[in-house]
Design an enzyme around this catalytic site. Structure first.
Site, PDB file in Angstrom:
ATOM      1  N   GLN A   1      11.438  21.285 -13.308  1.00  0.00           N
ATOM      2  CA  GLN A   1      10.986  21.935 -12.077  1.00  0.00           C
ATOM      3  C   GLN A   1      11.942  23.045 -11.655  1.00  0.00           C
ATOM      4  OE1 GLN A   1       7.956  21.527 -10.325  1.00  0.00           O
ATOM      5  NE2 GLN A   1       7.707  20.666 -12.362  1.00  0.00           N
TER       6      GLN A   1
ATOM      7  N   HIS B   1      11.288  26.640 -12.807  1.00  0.00           N
ATOM      8  CA  HIS B   1      10.140  27.396 -12.297  1.00  0.00           C
ATOM      9  C   HIS B   1      10.577  28.625 -11.513  1.00  0.00           C
ATOM     10  CE1 HIS B   1       6.291  25.698 -13.304  1.00  0.00           C
ATOM     11  NE2 HIS B   1       6.712  24.477 -13.082  1.00  0.00           N
TER      12      HIS B   1
ATOM     13  N   GLU C   1       5.852  17.358  -3.873  1.00  0.00           N
ATOM     14  CA  GLU C   1       4.744  17.829  -4.701  1.00  0.00           C
ATOM     15  C   GLU C   1       4.596  16.915  -5.914  1.00  0.00           C
ATOM     16  OE1 GLU C   1       3.537  21.870  -7.191  1.00  0.00           O
ATOM     17  OE2 GLU C   1       5.637  21.437  -6.735  1.00  0.00           O
ATOM     18  N   HIS C   2       5.687  16.705  -6.629  1.00  0.00           N
ATOM     19  CA  HIS C   2       5.721  15.778  -7.769  1.00  0.00           C
ATOM     20  C   HIS C   2       6.681  14.644  -7.448  1.00  0.00           C
ATOM     21  CE1 HIS C   2       5.026  19.860  -9.514  1.00  0.00           C
ATOM     22  NE2 HIS C   2       4.077  19.230 -10.169  1.00  0.00           N
TER      23      HIS C   2
ATOM     24  N   ASP D   1       1.390  18.647 -16.008  1.00  0.00           N
ATOM     25  CA  ASP D   1       1.346  20.102 -15.884  1.00  0.00           C
ATOM     26  C   ASP D   1       0.401  20.729 -16.900  1.00  0.00           C
ATOM     27  OD1 ASP D   1       2.763  20.955 -13.731  1.00  0.00           O
ATOM     28  OD2 ASP D   1       4.462  21.744 -14.848  1.00  0.00           O
TER      29      ASP D   1
ATOM     30  N   HIS E   1     -30.882  20.008  25.346  1.00  0.00           N
ATOM     31  CA  HIS E   1     -30.877  18.931  24.350  1.00  0.00           C
ATOM     32  C   HIS E   1     -31.851  17.826  24.779  1.00  0.00           C
ATOM     33  CE1 HIS E   1     -27.296  20.905  22.882  1.00  0.00           C
ATOM     34  NE2 HIS E   1     -27.172  20.029  21.900  1.00  0.00           N
TER      35      HIS E   1
END
Length: 434
Positions: A256, A259, A323-324, A357, A416
């Site tokens: 990670q 990235h 996230e992970h 991934d 109504h």
């Protein structure tokens, strides 16, 4: 990586320990992105071309990628890559096909039928980050469920020059148009439309903090597109115990960290002795990485947290909402029921995040910044919307009509009430005339 002992931290220090680095520059990013949005709204294609030259260093004559360019890219790729894409495609397709839902039909009372049915979103825009890593895997994660859902128009945008792998994968996954544009300007172009780029109904895909902010802003603009989620820089939290393999843990953190410099990785463990072993493994593995410099920048704003036990590790993870989430413990599944907030969970030593991934089948477009507390991982449902349908027979209407008339009266919504009473009166009159 900083090393912190959770028990020694105050509540404020704990919040700071779990703060994402990119959040600290929020105000500055908002203004920059807003300025880009105004340029796209005012100047359209001209602004995109100028910003592309400014940010990407590429001067374009047109934004749309031609069929010839796509065919040329396909010809340059080897058979082994195409076979790998095919295997990943099949797994991702299989997992998302399983998410298809049947229409729901319920008779809530005699003569009253309520239904839920789904329809695909007509046009979707897929954003694929570019830069030094060609994320063709994200093309599969977005385009395959869009295909399955039945979206009529699947448009893709990615910063130029677009890698051959992205162009080939987009074609394989049924993308209808590909545009050479990236960053916040691409998001505004997709979300608002320009003279050559039709506006889409919904935008999907991850990106850096500028892309994330642009998605937020365009979704709040009048006539702007909706978005999947505020997915930004990557992050991972690893829960590991004394039995965890430090080499495995190190590789997961680095996967990670590479990235981007704004990515964040966190190790949470009750075993203090594991941390120096992981740190040593990181040093060794960094020497094997082409993106070592990027990973080192990410590691500089990441941390290892020592907890008293695995229960506290879960508490830290839920507070961070990663996230992970990778769980490398003796019995990882035993912790799963207590995990409340995570984009995607990877259980066991042989379930690295890399598998999700690319090719295990789950979707890798996930909520970041702690949005996993309220957002889900991307799935088939995100490419469609639900409609409810109701049908009342005369008998059903007569049975429920007085109830609805009373409720409408109490809310002081006379029209109504009238819509019910005129029908009740018509039925009464018809009955009297028989």
């Amino acid at each position: 990586m900083d090393c912190l002992i959770w028990q020694d931290l105050s509540e404020e220090e704990r919040r700071e320990a779990l703060e994402r680095p990119t959040q600290k520059a929020g105000d500055n990013i908002q203004q920059i992105v807003a300025d880009i949005g105004r340029e796209i709204a005012g100047k359209g294609d001209q602004a995109i071309l100028a910003l592309t030259e400014r940010f990407d260093g590429v001067r374009l004559s047109q934004l749309l990628v031609s069929e010839a360019q796509i065919s040329e890219a396909e010809a340059r790729l080897g058979h082994d890559f195409k076979e790998a894409i095919e295997q990943a495609y099949q797994n991702i397709e299989r997992f998302h096909l399983a998410q298809q839902v049947n229409d729901i039909v319920v008779e809530t009372m005699p003569g009253i039928t309520c239904e839920v049915t789904t329809r695909a979103i007509d046009s979707v825009g897929l954003y694929i980050p570019g830069g030094s890593a060609p994320l063709f895997s994200t093309v599969m994660m977005l385009a395959i469920p869009a295909q399955i859902a039945g979206c009529r128009e699947i448009v893709l945008a990615s910063p130029p020059p677009i890698a051959d792998e992205i162009l080939y994968t987009a074609k394989r996954c049924g993308v209808t148009k590909i545009y050479q544009m990236g960053g916040a300007q691409a998001i505004f172009a997709l979300g608002l439309g320009t003279e050559s780029i039709p506006k889409v109904d919904k935008i999907f895909g991850p990106g850096n903090s500028f892309v994330t902010e642009a998605k937020k802003q365009v979704s709040m603009m009048a006539g702007g597109a909706s978005i999947d989620m505020p997915a930004g820089p990557s992050e991972v939290l690893v829960i590991a115990d004394q039995e965890a393999n430090p080499d495995f843990v190190a590789s997961d953190l680095l996967s990670q960290a590479e990235h981007g410099a704004d990515s964040q990785v966190i190790l949470v463990t009750p075993d203090e002795a594991l941390i120096p072993r992981v740190m040593e493994a990181i040093k060794v593995q960094l020497q094997q990485l082409s993106r070592a410099e990027t990973a080192q920048k990410s590691l500089s704003q990441s941390r290892a947290i020592i907890v008293s036990d695995l229960s506290e590790a879960v508490t830290v993870s839920n507070a961070y909402a990663p996230e992970h989430l990778i769980i490398q413990t003796v019995n990882p599944r035993a912790l799963l029921p207590a995990i409340r907030h995570a984009g995607s969970v990877f259980l066991g030593a042989y379930s690295p995040e890399s598998m999700g991934d690319y090719a295990s089948g789950t979707n890798h477009v996930l909520p970041t910044y702690g949005y996993a507390k309220t957002y889900s991982s991307l799935g088939l449902a995100d490419f469609s919307k639900r409609m409810t349908v109701q049908t009342l027979t005369q008998k059903g209407f007569e049975a429920l009509g007085p109830t609805v008339a009373l409720l409408a009266e109490r809310e002081q919504l006379d029209a109504h009430k009238l819509a019910v009473e005129v029908r009740l009166q018509a039925l009464a009159d018809a009955g009297n005339n028989q």
